[in-house]
Design an enzyme around this catalytic site. Sequence first.
Site, PDB file in Angstrom:
ATOM      1  N   HIS A  44       0.828  -1.192   0.000  1.00 22.75           N
ATOM      2  CA  HIS A  44       0.000   0.000   0.000  1.00 22.75           C
ATOM      3  C   HIS A  44       0.869   1.250   0.000  1.00 22.75           C
ATOM      4  O   HIS A  44       2.088   1.189   0.205  1.00 22.75           O
ATOM      5  CB  HIS A  44      -0.927  -0.010   1.208  1.00 22.75           C
ATOM      6  CG  HIS A  44      -2.006  -1.049   1.115  1.00 22.75           C
ATOM      7  ND1 HIS A  44      -2.982  -1.200   2.075  1.00 22.75           N
ATOM      8  CD2 HIS A  44      -2.269  -1.980   0.158  1.00 22.75           C
ATOM      9  CE1 HIS A  44      -3.793  -2.187   1.720  1.00 22.75           C
ATOM     10  NE2 HIS A  44      -3.385  -2.675   0.578  1.00 22.75           N
ATOM     11  N   GLU A  46       1.308   3.753   2.040  1.00 25.08           N
ATOM     12  CA  GLU A  46       2.062   4.091   3.240  1.00 25.08           C
ATOM     13  C   GLU A  46       3.370   3.300   3.301  1.00 25.08           C
ATOM     14  O   GLU A  46       4.436   3.863   3.610  1.00 25.08           O
ATOM     15  CB  GLU A  46       1.237   3.806   4.495  1.00 25.08           C
ATOM     16  CG  GLU A  46      -0.059   4.594   4.573  1.00 25.08           C
ATOM     17  CD  GLU A  46      -1.251   3.847   4.013  1.00 25.08           C
ATOM     18  OE1 GLU A  46      -2.326   3.918   4.614  1.00 25.08           O
ATOM     19  OE2 GLU A  46      -1.104   3.194   2.955  1.00 25.08           O
ATOM     20  N   CYS A  74      -5.182   1.216   6.411  1.00 21.81           N
ATOM     21  CA  CYS A  74      -5.858  -0.040   6.706  1.00 21.81           C
ATOM     22  C   CYS A  74      -5.391  -0.581   8.057  1.00 21.81           C
ATOM     23  O   CYS A  74      -4.246  -0.383   8.463  1.00 21.81           O
ATOM     24  CB  CYS A  74      -5.604  -1.060   5.606  1.00 21.81           C
ATOM     25  SG  CYS A  74      -3.881  -1.548   5.400  1.00 21.81           S
ATOM     26  N   CYS A  83      -1.393  -1.346   7.430  1.00 19.93           N
ATOM     27  CA  CYS A  83      -0.491  -0.202   7.379  1.00 19.93           C
ATOM     28  C   CYS A  83      -0.365   0.480   8.734  1.00 19.93           C
ATOM     29  O   CYS A  83       0.662   1.116   9.019  1.00 19.93           O
ATOM     30  CB  CYS A  83      -0.966   0.790   6.322  1.00 19.93           C
ATOM     31  SG  CYS A  83      -0.742   0.179   4.631  1.00 19.93           S
ATOM     32  N   ASP A 199     -20.709   0.223 -35.660  1.00 27.97           N
ATOM     33  CA  ASP A 199     -19.393   0.875 -35.708  1.00 27.97           C
ATOM     34  C   ASP A 199     -18.206  -0.076 -35.608  1.00 27.97           C
ATOM     35  O   ASP A 199     -17.077   0.335 -35.896  1.00 27.97           O
ATOM     36  CB  ASP A 199     -19.282   1.898 -34.576  1.00 27.97           C
ATOM     37  CG  ASP A 199     -20.294   3.025 -34.707  1.00 27.97           C
ATOM     38  OD1 ASP A 199     -20.745   3.277 -35.842  1.00 27.97           O
ATOM     39  OD2 ASP A 199     -20.639   3.633 -33.679  1.00 27.97           O
ATOM     40  N   LEU A 203     -12.587  -0.332 -28.642  1.00 29.34           N
ATOM     41  CA  LEU A 203     -12.757  -0.045 -27.212  1.00 29.34           C
ATOM     42  C   LEU A 203     -11.497  -0.357 -26.406  1.00 29.34           C
ATOM     43  O   LEU A 203     -11.568  -0.784 -25.252  1.00 29.34           O
ATOM     44  CB  LEU A 203     -13.950  -0.829 -26.648  1.00 29.34           C
ATOM     45  CG  LEU A 203     -15.289  -0.612 -27.376  1.00 29.34           C
ATOM     46  CD1 LEU A 203     -16.355  -1.521 -26.793  1.00 29.34           C
ATOM     47  CD2 LEU A 203     -15.716   0.848 -27.315  1.00 29.34           C
ATOM     48  N   ARG A 206      -5.083   2.715 -26.978  1.00 28.68           N
ATOM     49  CA  ARG A 206      -4.105   2.565 -28.057  1.00 28.68           C
ATOM     50  C   ARG A 206      -2.937   3.548 -27.950  1.00 28.68           C
ATOM     51  O   ARG A 206      -2.076   3.580 -28.817  1.00 28.68           O
ATOM     52  CB  ARG A 206      -4.807   2.721 -29.411  1.00 28.68           C
ATOM     53  CG  ARG A 206      -5.826   1.620 -29.659  1.00 28.68           C
ATOM     54  CD  ARG A 206      -6.497   1.739 -31.019  1.00 28.68           C
ATOM     55  NE  ARG A 206      -7.376   2.892 -31.107  1.00 28.68           N
ATOM     56  CZ  ARG A 206      -8.631   2.915 -30.647  1.00 28.68           C
ATOM     57  NH1 ARG A 206      -9.136   1.850 -30.036  1.00 28.68           N
ATOM     58  NH2 ARG A 206      -9.371   3.993 -30.797  1.00 28.68           N
ATOM     59  N   GLU A 270     -19.980   3.501 -23.582  1.00 35.67           N
ATOM     60  CA  GLU A 270     -19.799   4.034 -24.929  1.00 35.67           C
ATOM     61  C   GLU A 270     -20.881   3.380 -25.770  1.00 35.67           C
ATOM     62  O   GLU A 270     -20.647   2.377 -26.458  1.00 35.67           O
ATOM     63  CB  GLU A 270     -18.391   3.752 -25.449  1.00 35.67           C
ATOM     64  CG  GLU A 270     -17.310   4.416 -24.611  1.00 35.67           C
ATOM     65  CD  GLU A 270     -15.966   4.505 -25.299  1.00 35.67           C
ATOM     66  OE1 GLU A 270     -15.934   4.745 -26.531  1.00 35.67           O
ATOM     67  OE2 GLU A 270     -14.944   4.326 -24.610  1.00 35.67           O
ATOM     68  N   GLY A 272     -25.194   3.878 -27.566  1.00 39.43           N
ATOM     69  CA  GLY A 272     -26.138   4.777 -28.198  1.00 39.43           C
ATOM     70  C   GLY A 272     -27.031   5.463 -27.179  1.00 39.43           C
ATOM     71  O   GLY A 272     -27.021   5.137 -25.981  1.00 39.43           O
TER      72      GLY A 272
END
Length: 335
Positions: A44, A46, A74, A83, A199, A203, A206, A270, A272
């Site tokens: 973590h 910390e 935590c 932690c 389309d 997704l 890139r 993403e 319609g």
Amino acid sequence: MRDALAEARRGVGRTSPNPPVGAVVVAGGRAIGRGWHRRAGLPHAEREALADAVRRTGAGSLRGATVYVTLEPCSTTGRTPPCTEALIEAGCRRVVWGSTDPNPRHAGRAEQVLAEAGVEVCPGVLAGECDALIRGFSMVQREGRPWVVVKSAMGLDGRLTRPPGEGQWLTGSEARHEVQRIRSEVDAVITSGETLRRDDPALTIRVPEFLEGREQPLRVVLTRDPASLPPGARVFQDDWKDRTLVRGGDLREILRELAEARGCCTVMLEVGGRLAGEFVDHGLADEMIVFLAPMVTGGDVPALGGTGVAGPWKLRGVEFKRFGPDVMTRGIVSR
């Protein structure tokens, strides 16, 4: 704390099902160690910051130090040890944090554990900014589902399609580059069978710098008729086809599965306008990102459908940014 927030932002999109967290160790009036949570199962923030301080200045520098951390430390053993234990063993004098742990089993426990060990505590510093950073994790803890971001692009006529033969893009390259960055913040991208057929989207992330240190997001295709999906679609054929899921049915249950079985804290739509409207109508839209392109599209698909069941509502914490000729509006749904 602002430095700790900057550290935490490095983990956005990389740490699920854990939240992104950052920490800074201060001694003698200067920061001597910094750290952020890199991935579930790794140390973590910390412990990363304490280790960084030891590398830089030696273990003795931790005694009497102050640690700033964006989330309550935590106090129980999970995939990593607590932690609070590390902070006490290091001899830290004071621990300052922003967000209270949204997990009700842990909330407030660190304050008690540290105080009993003689460590001064100061919770709630820049809590609003820290809470915003872990909103996906908090949603899973509260409602058992991921935070849902609705992303859309539209023309001045409120439509998201163009007439046949004109191409699919409304926005320019700068806005599409920003969408790549936003994808790197989420654990899954949800699309519809209709969008897939129309389309054939990839997704994926890139841009190499956005993908560094993380996996491609899950691609989730929502449809009532899986047999109608084109088997040659890119999401079924590319190098990440094993990260494509096809689902149908109750939207809330699908989201619950993504949280419980797939460790998703944040997902992005993403899709319609009709499916986006369904999420809105069911109260399952938490954040809106809309790119407005300076054109009248002449298309026939509205950017947001639905029946208005969940309305009326507004956005809060709104930000506006320009990307080339396009303007992005981003805000939290305030019901």
